[in-house]
Structure formats: structure tokens, C-alpha cells
Design an enzyme around this catalytic site. Structure first.
Site, PDB file in Angstrom:
ATOM      1  N   GLY A  73      37.717  51.696  44.079  1.00  0.00           N
ATOM      2  CA  GLY A  73      38.010  51.541  42.731  1.00  0.00           C
ATOM      3  C   GLY A  73      38.955  50.392  42.718  1.00  0.00           C
ATOM      4  O   GLY A  73      38.840  49.485  43.521  1.00  0.00           O
ATOM      5  N   SER A  74      39.951  50.318  41.713  1.00  0.00           N
ATOM      6  CA  SER A  74      40.769  49.380  41.374  1.00  0.00           C
ATOM      7  C   SER A  74      41.562  48.707  42.449  1.00  0.00           C
ATOM      8  O   SER A  74      42.129  47.630  42.402  1.00  0.00           O
ATOM      9  CB  SER A  74      41.746  49.659  40.320  1.00  0.00           C
TER      10      SER A  74
END
Lengths: 609, 361
Positions: A328-329
Site C-alpha cells: 500500500g502507501s
């Protein structure tokens, strides 16, 4: 005497015949006895040595003296695994006492139904008679007293002392430590597991117990004992070789941090690693749900084994090192480094985010519907703006991402000193052609740029990357023991890049997405992430993917921001947003870390041996 | 009476007591570590005393008198053998024991003694000097009836002892060489036919004699352990109570049928050959008594007892050495067992009896 007359032989013609036959009979007796004597001579004198050896083989049995396994301590010297004597209540099967009545009487005392005892007793059939049936392991003084007080009712019951592996912390440290068990057939026959293993040896099955088994196990002793025809030991044995106790071992884990971490997870499922970024020493490693290694210490019961094996959440699986997730981020940290180093982006360059953007003919969304407005690198990282990173990814391409990802060792094991470390996926054109037989499309890069798509890393890898960022370029080799420590590898990345990234990561906690990770008095730097569920079809073992319907929450970083002494990564499966579920877990551990550091109750310079 | 004591055969009595004494030691050694059996040697000592008393009675009464009531005694023993088939106590698979309170009696052992008595009487009493078919058949009945009853128990080992007694009887009775040769030739010719008629397990049992590795855990196990015990004894043995095979129970039936293996293990070749030597001395005295007997009855009596004891020694030693299949035959005078001891000592009592009365008065 008339009876004598009756038997008197009148005719003596056969006198000579009888004399001859007596003589022949006498010769026959002599021949027979001489023949037997020669037989004795042959067996006893000519072949005596051979039979003497056969008799010794009959008589002597080699008995293995099990070594005492080494003690494992945490970095403050607290015992987390040891071997202690334990009392087993056993039923000898050689004696003639009525077993059935004894089992019936024992059932209420032991709290085990009679039928179960009977079934276990039946299962012993076919085993040598001298091998007793274990009624109860680690029997309590209370039960012992109740049996002993009615000794005459239990003629076949005995108490035997055995060495038992004991883990005082139960399920708290189980994933770093692992557990022990009898060596498996596969391990014996593979030969590669180290020489000198024999059937019945107790070996480590996971974690440090397995990774450092050679050190902890010690060496078997050997005793020759006389056994009778039933195999029962008679008299004193002759010790050929004494058992050598295993070495004691210190692990880098801090029990207080470990406890805090496991508590912080609560009922959440996930994995986390906390390490010293300078040395790679792992201070806490958690995976939930966990299991109690004491259950394995003396042959796990079938019920417990089945409940562990059938648990869909797989308690035996060490999520901190063996599960991989889309980052993810949190991956944006790497993308930013790759962009800066490759020159594809510059710190001052600004991008306008209105909530979405069109790239290669498809619309890509930012997580913030209304958009972030104008963002530069620092703001984009602090607020995790997707649009900024879509565009950055588009500019630098997959090969730049792959180059810097590989530098940080993402998608690969880094040689942790316990088994089970998984790799993952760090994609490239070459990888995709090989794994999927398909070329890399520019659109694939756009997903990877925000940490989704064909990308999978473990919490351990992410924590290691954060350690590399925190130390501005020295990437440690994570480990659980100080044994065989390696110097960190130096990354060819400019200090200016690290300065920029570090500033942005500190912002994440002070004003960005991870404000719940703030620890009073300290600056924490990190990055949240939300790993979307996606399906892999090739290049990766489907079993190793953790199925999910809800996104996994990430939080990875280091602290203090200006001089990091702890780096970490936390994943909460189906935890939604990293800022809400993963960050608070990290915060609790960091807080404990700083409290200990301040009061000086932990030794964080080097782990004790 | 005074002369009777003077002419008592002390060397024979000495040999008997030596063998029985060695037997006591071996029984004590082989049962020392068996709970519940470690007192058996005392029982054996009591049996030796009982047998000695019985032997005194046997010696005191003139052997002509014994022969005179031989058929009576033989008939009584046969009656007991019939009785045992119905009321006998089964011990170890054989229904061969009569139990009277604390006393346990094996009529089959007494049958050996009475058989010697009646066969000697028959041979001395017969009118013809040659041995015709009729005489062979009559001898066959005298020996065969008790033997057949013992087979029914079924105690093949004990029954087998009647074979050497019968063979000695027809041999000494003057069976013609022609017949002996013919029987041997026919026997050899028929052997292969008989072999094919045997059941596989019986064939296996015989083959095991020649190749002990055929079945080390089954039929061959006992023999193998016995040979290991004997062989490991070496020249001088492991010392009394020091045999590993016997003390650790690897030997089967070590205080009864395999007692010689215990002796050979603990006293070595010297012990084993010594026991054989003592037996030879006993036989030698038997032959001497037979030659100096005052009449044919005495001669036959001595020689039949010699054939009985020699036959029993041969079968037992052959079994212990693994040369014969394993059949339950005790070693005379040494193996544990009261009835057998009494019977053998009373048998030797007959020999002493004959020797003591060698001078016609």
C-alpha cells in the site's frame, strides 16, 4: 529260591552273542558322548568368540542419554525457554496387576474419562512391554498425593521424572522462539539437517529453537545397559559417553516490548517487527493469533494439534516474516526515493490533485474524494496523495522502482537467523515475462506506484527498509540472536534524498495520516498504508496469500525521527486504514520503548549473550 | 545286611550325587533372578532326599523280587496312565500330572522304571533264545502300551524315551543282523516318501536343525539362544550366577530342559564336558554291573537302565546343541523336576541292586 530258577537260562549258546552286543552298545555310548563333547568344543572353543559377541549383542542395549537443551534468555537476561524436570505419571505394562481396575480408579483422579484411558492403553499394543503408558504429563502435587495415599490400589502406577521444555511466557514469544519436538523422519533421512541426529532426538521445529538448534541441542550421551529377554533394564549401566548440555543463548527480543506488542494486537490478526535500525537486532516480533509452545513440549495431544491445524487464522504461521502483503502507501516512500534518485521528480515540483486523474485512458482515483489541491513531494507523502505518485510512477517507469526496491531488499529474504522467512514480489518487466509470460504494461506501473498491484512484501522487509531510511542509507541484516552478526549494507543513495524523505515522514505523524502514532516527547516518523485485496494468479504460491475481503492496514517507520533507535512495521489484516488500526499498536510499543530507554531498564546497545 | 553295605557301589552313588549337586547349583543360578522361582533349588533338594529314600528301598529289596512283582507294578502304572488322561492336571500343555494334595506325580516317569523291569524279566524268562516276530510283538506291547498312553497326553518327549529302551531290548534280545540290515535299508529308502508326507511346519522344524537362520524368532529362537549361551561360555565359562544368557532370561526353559546350556555358559567347556564325563562314568558302571551280574535278569536290567538314561541324555543334549528338534526332554539328574529325578535315581538303584548282589550266595 524258586523264583530264581524260573529265570535261569538253560542254554548258554548265546552267551557270546550277548557279550558282543554289550560291547558294541558300550562303544555306541562312547561314540555318542565323544561326539557331543566335540560339539561342545567346536561351539565353545573354536567359535567361542563369535558366540560371546552374540551374547553381548543380546544383553547390551544402547540407551541414549538425552542432553539438556540450552536456556534461552531475552536481551535483559530473563529466561524465556528452559528445560525443567517434570513428573509424569505412568502405567507400567510388565507387571501383572489388573490394569482395567486401576484405570477405572485413576479416571476420576486424573479427570480423564475411563474410555479415553482405555483407548490410549489399547493403542500401546504392539509396543515393547517395558515401555510404560504415560497417564499424565507434568502431574500436579495434588494428583500425586491422591495416588500415593492409595498406593496399594495402584500397583502398576509409577512416577517418572523427565526433562521438559518449558516456555514461561506461553504464547507471547512463541513466534520468535518456536518450539521443540521429536525429530521427524524426513529430517532424519534428508541428512542435510546436521549430522548426528537420531530417532527420538528432541530438536527445534521453528523459530530460534530451529534456527539455532545446533547450539541449543547439545550432544546425546550413550549408555550401555543390560537388558533381559523382555528388554527391561537390569542392573546398573555403563556410561560410554556423557550427554553434553546445549549452550545457552540470548535473543535480541525485549520481553517487555514483546508483551506490549502482543497485548496491543488484542484480537486483531496481523504481524509486526520492531528492530534496532543500527544493528538489525529485533526487539519485538509479533504474529497473531499465536500459539503456546508448551503444548508441543512433550508430544502434543491430538486434540490440541487438530484445533491449531484447523484454525483458519493459522496460529502457527509467523506473519511477521512469512506472510506477504501489498505494501500500500508505505511503498510510496520507496517510489519517492526512486523518483528523486533517478531524477524523475524533484522536491519542489508540484502536482494538482482534484481527487482523480486519467492515465493511459483510465481514471485513477485518489483516496481523498475532494482532492489534495497543489501538493509537492513532502505534502504528497504526509497526506499520501495518490495522484502525485501516479504521475511520479508514470515518469520514472517500473525499472527505476525495481532498482531501488532491490536495493532495499524488498521481495527477498534477507537471511534472518530463524527459518520461515518469505520472499515476496518486487516486479519488473523481466519478472512479469517469466512469471506470467506477459510483457510489462505501463499501466501496471501506475498501481505499483501506490503500493498496489503486482507487489508483495513482508512486515520484516518493510521494517528493514524503514531502518535503512532512518539510518540514511545503512540497511541492517535483521536477526534474533547476536550470533553471527553482519554489518549493515551501505546504500548508494544521496543524503539529500534521505533528508527530504525523513522530513516528510516526520510530517506524516505530526500532521498527516498517522497522528495516532504520536508519542509525547518524541518525534516518530512513518508511513501508513492500506493494502487492497488483490488476486495473484502466477509467480506466487496462492496458499501463502492471505485471503481478505477488507483491506490490510500498514504502519511502518522509525523513531525518534532525528536519531532513530527503533524501526518497525505493523500489519493488521483487514484492519482498514493504517492510521486507525496499525498506528496505535506501534504507538504503544514505541511508548514502552522510550520509557524503558529513559529509565535505563533495558540494555539496547547490544543484546546479552 | 552288613555285606550289602560293604558291597555298596559308592563310586556310582558319588557320580549320581555329583550330577544332582551340579543340577542344584545350575537351577539356583538360572532361577536366581526370576521372582517366585528363586526357591526351586530347595524344592529340588527335597526331591533328591525323597529319591534317595526311594532308592534305598529299591536297593534293599532283591532285584529278583522286583522282577517278580514287575508285571503288577507295570500294570498299576499303566492304570495310573489311564487315570491321568481323565483326571490329570494339565501343566504346560501336557496332561501328565496326578495331584494328591501337595504331591504332584508324573506316572509317565515311573512307567520308564517299570518298563525296564518287565522287559528285563521278559527277556530273561523267555523260552526261545532267538528273537522271533512273536517276541518282538510281545516286547512291543510291554513298551508300547505305556508309550501310547503317554503320546495321548500328549507328551511326545517322554514317550520318545521308550524308543531307546525298546531298541536296546531287541538288540540285546538277539535281533538278527539280517533283520537289522533290512530295516535300515528300507528305512533309508522310505525316508524321502515320509518327508513328503510331513506337514510344512514339521518339515520346517527338522530343517531348522540344519539351518538355524531359517527362522530366528520362531522355531529356531530357542535353539539359537541355547547355542549362544553354550558358545559364549568358552573354555571356562562366565562363572556360576554370571551367565548373561541365563541370568537375563534369554534361555528358554533354562532350569528344566535347557539346564545344560546354563552349565555350559557358566562353567564353560570344562563344565559341559565334565557333566558328559560324569554321565559316561555312570554308564561305565552300568556296563560293568551288567557284565558281573549273577544272572541274565541282572544283566538285562542294568543295560535297559543304561539305554534309558543314555537315550534321555542323547535326546536332551542333541536338542540343547541344536542337533535335534526341540522336544521337551529333561536332562536326567540335573533338570528341575521331582518325578523324573525319583524315577532316574530309582533306575540307577536297580543297577546298584544288581551290582551289590553280583556274588551268588
Amino acid at each position: 529260591m524258586d523264583y530264581r530258577e524260573r529265570f535261569e537260562i538253560k542254554d548258554y549258546r548265546n552267551e557270546r552273542m550277548l557279550g558282543g552286543r554289550i560291547g558294541l552298545m558300550h562303544v555306541g555310548v562312547i561314540v555318542l558322548l565323544v561326539f557331543f563333547s566335540l560339539n561342545f568344543w567346536y561351539l565353545q572353543v573354536v567359535r567361542g568368540d563369535i558366540y560371546a559377541r552374540l551374547a553381548e549383542n543380546n544383553r547390551l542395549r544402547r540407551v541414549v542419554l538425552p542432553p539438556t537443551r540450552g536456556v534461552i534468555r531475552d536481551r535483559a537476561g530473563r529466561v524465556v525457554a528452559s528445560t525443567r524436570p517434570s513428573l509424569n505419571l505412568v502405567l507400567t505394562r510388565e507387571s501383572r496387576g489388573d490394569v482395567d481396575i486401576q484405570l477405572r480408579r485413576l479416571a476420576p483422579i486424573l479427570g480423564v474419562p475411563y474410555v479415553e484411558l482405555k483407548e490410549r492403553h489399547n493403542r500401546m499394543r504392539g509396543r515393547p512391554l517395558f515401555e510404560p503408558m504415560v497417564l499424565k504429563v507434568d502431574v500436579s502435587m495434588d494428583i500425586l498425593a491422591r495416588v500415593e495415599s492409595r498406593r496399594e490400589k495402584f500397583p502398576s502406577v509409577e512416577v517418572r521424572q523427565i526433562a521438559r521444555r518449558s516456555y514461561p511466557e506461553g504464547d507471547v514469544v512463541s513466534h520468535p522462539l518456536g518450539y521443540v519436538g521429536e525429530v521427524s523422519f524426513a529430517q532424519l533421512t534428508s541428512g542435510g539437517e546436521g549430522p548426528g541426529l537420531a530417532s527420538g532426538d528432541i530438536v527445534g521445529k521453528a523459530g530460534v529453537e530451529k534456527g539455532k538448534d545446533d547450539l541449543l541441542r547439545g550432544e546425546r550421551g550413550l549408555e550401555f545397559v543390560s537388558v533381559n529377554n523382555l528388554g527391561r533394564r537390569i542392573g546398573e549401566g555403563r556410561i560410554d559417553r556423557l550427554a553434553v548440555s546445549g549452550g545457552d543463548l540470548g535473543v535480541t527480543v525485549d520481553l517487555d516490548l514483546q508483551r506490549t506488542l502482543m497485548e496491543a494486537f488484542g484480537d486483531e490478526v496481523g504481524g509486526a517487527v520492531f528492530m534496532d535500525p543500527r544493528t538489525g537486532e529485533i526487539l519485538a516480533m509479533g504474529s497473531t493469533p499465536s500459539y503456546d509452545p508448551n503444548d508441543f513440549a512433550d508430544g502434543i495431544s491430538r486434540e490440541v494439534w487438530q484445533s491449531i491445524q484447523s484454525d483458519p487464522r493459522r496460529p502457527m504461521h509467523n506473519r511477521a516474516i512469512a506472510s506477504f502483503y501489498a505494501p500500500g502507501s508505505t511503498f510510496k516512500v520507496l517510489v519517492a526515493i526512486a523518483g528523486l534518485e533517478s531524477g524523475a521528480i524533484s522536491p519542489s515540483e508540484r502536482v494538482f490533485c482534484n481527487g482523480s486523474t486519467r492515465i493511459y485512458g483510465s481514471t485513477r482515483l485518489c483516496w481523498k474524494r475532494g482532492g489534495h489541491g497543489w501538493v509537492d513531494l513532502r505534502l504528497a507523502l504526509a497526506h499520501s496523495c495518490n495522484v502525485y505518485f501516479y504521475k511520479a510512477g508514470q515518469k520514472m517507469g517500473i525499472e527505476a522502482i525495481h532498482k531501488y526496491g532491490a536495493m532495499f531488499n524488498l521481495g527477498k529474504p534477507r537471511g534472518l537467523d530463524i527459518p520461515g522467512e518469505a520472499g515476496g514480489i518486487l516486479p519488473s518487466d523481466a519478472w512479469k515475462r517469466k512469471a506470467r509470460g506477459e510483457r510489462w504494461y505501463p499501466g501496471d506501473t501506475i498501481s505499483v506506484a501506490i503500493g498496489q498491484g503486482l507487489l508483495a512484501v513482508t512486515p520484516l522487509q518493510m521494517a528493514t527498509m524503514m531502518a535503512g531510511v532512518g539510518t540514511k542509507g545503512s540497511l541492517p541484516y535483521p536477526r534474533l540472536t547476536t550470533d553471527g552478526a553482519r554489518e549493515p549494507s551501505e546504500l548508494q543513495i544521496s543524503q539529500r534524498t534521505f533528508d527530504l524523505i525523513q522530513e516528510a515522514l516526520a510530517d506524516v505523524v505530526t500532521e498527516g495520516t498517522a497522528r495516532r502514532a504520536q508519542v509525547e516527547g518524541y518525534t516518530v516518523a512513518g508511513k501508513t498504508g492500506t493494502a487492497q485485496v488483490y488476486k495473484m494468479s502466477a509467480g506466487i504460491d496462492a496458499d501463502k496469500m492471505d485471503k481478505a475481503t477488507r483491506d490490510h492496514a500498514w504502519f511502518a517507520g522509525y523513531a525518534p525521527a532525528d536519531n532513530p533507535r527503533i524501526a518497525f512495521a505493523v500489519v493488521v489484516e483487514h484492519g482498514g486504514h493504517g492510521g486507525t488500526t496499525a498506528a496505535p499498536i506501534a504507538r504503544k510499543v514505541l511508548k514502552e520503548f522510550f520509557v524503558k530507554e529513559k529509565t535505563g531498564s533495558g540494555s539496547y546497545a547490544t543484546a546479552s549473550r | 545286611m552288613r555285606r550289602l553295605l560293604d558291597s555298596l557301589d559308592t563310586p556310582t552313588i558319588f557320580a549320581v550325587m555329583s550330577l544332582a549337586g551340579i543340577g542344584i547349583l545350575a537351577i539356583a543360578s538360572s532361577t536366581a533372578k526370576q521372582p517366585g522361582r528363586d526357591d526351586l533349588w530347595k524344592m529340588q533338594l527335597i526331591w533328591i532326599l525323597i529319591a534317595s529314600v526311594a532308592a534305598v528301598v529299591v536297593v534293599l529289596v532283591d532285584y529278583h523280587v522286583w522282577a517278580g512283582i514287575g508285571m503288577l507294578l507295570h500294570g498299576a502304572v499303566v492304570a495310573l496312565l489311564v487315570l491321568v488322561l481323565f483326571y490329570g492336571r494339565e501343566i504346560g500343555g501336557n496332561k501328565s500330572w496326578l495331584v494328591f494334595g501337595p504331591l504332584r506325580l508324573q506316572p509317565s516317569e515311573l512307567a520308564k522304571w517299570t518298563t525296564c523291569l518287565v522287559v528285563a524279566g521278559y527277556l530273561a524268562h523267555r523260552h526261545k533264545e532267538t528273537l522271533g516276530l512273536r517276541e518282538i510283538l510281545e516286547l512291543g506291547v510291554l513298551v508300547g502300551v505305556p508309550m501310547g498312553l503317554i503320546v495321548l497326553q500328549p507328551d511326545y518327549g517322554t514317550a520318545l524315551i521308550f524308543v531307546p529302551i525298546f531298541l536296546a531290548a531287541i538288540w540285546l534280545g538277539g535281533l538278527r543282523w539280517k533283520v537289522i540290515t533290512a530295516v535300515l535299508v528300507i528305512g533309508l529308502a522310505l525316508a524321502p516318501v515320509v518327508w513328503t508326507q510331513l506337514k510344512p511346519y514339521q518339515q520346517n522344524r527338522i530343517l531348522t536343525v540344519f539351518d538355524q537362520e531359517r527362522d530366528p524368532s520362531g522355531v529356531g529362537y530357542q535353539v539359537r539362544q541355547s547355542k549362544i549361551a553354550i558358545g559364549s561360555g568358552g573354555l571356562t565359562g562366565k562363572g556360576l550366577f554370571g551367565g548373561t544368557q541365563s541370568q537375563l532370561n534369554y534361555l528358554p526353559a533354562q532350569h528344566t530342559d535347557f539346564i545344560l546350556a546354563v552349565i555350559a555358559e557358566e562353567l564353560g567347556f570344562l563344565g559341559g564336558a565334565g557333566v558328559l564325563g560324569l554321565f559316561y562314568f555312570l554308564m561305565f558302571r552300568g556296563f560293568a554291573a551288567a557284565r558281573t551280574a549273577q544272572d541274565r535278569l541282572g544283566t538285562y536290567l542294568c543295560l535297559l537302565v543304561v539305554s534309558w538314561i543314555t537315550g534321555q541324555v542323547a535326546i536332551n543334549v542333541g536338542m540343547v546343541l541344536g542337533l535335534l528338534p526341540t522336544i521337551g526332554v529333561p536332562l536326567p539328574l540335573l533338570s528341575y523336576g521331582g518325578s523324573a529325578l525319583v524315577a532316574v535315581i530309582c533306575g540307577i538303584g536297580l543297577v546298584v541292586n544288581v551290582r551289590t548282589r553280583r556274588f551268588v550266595n
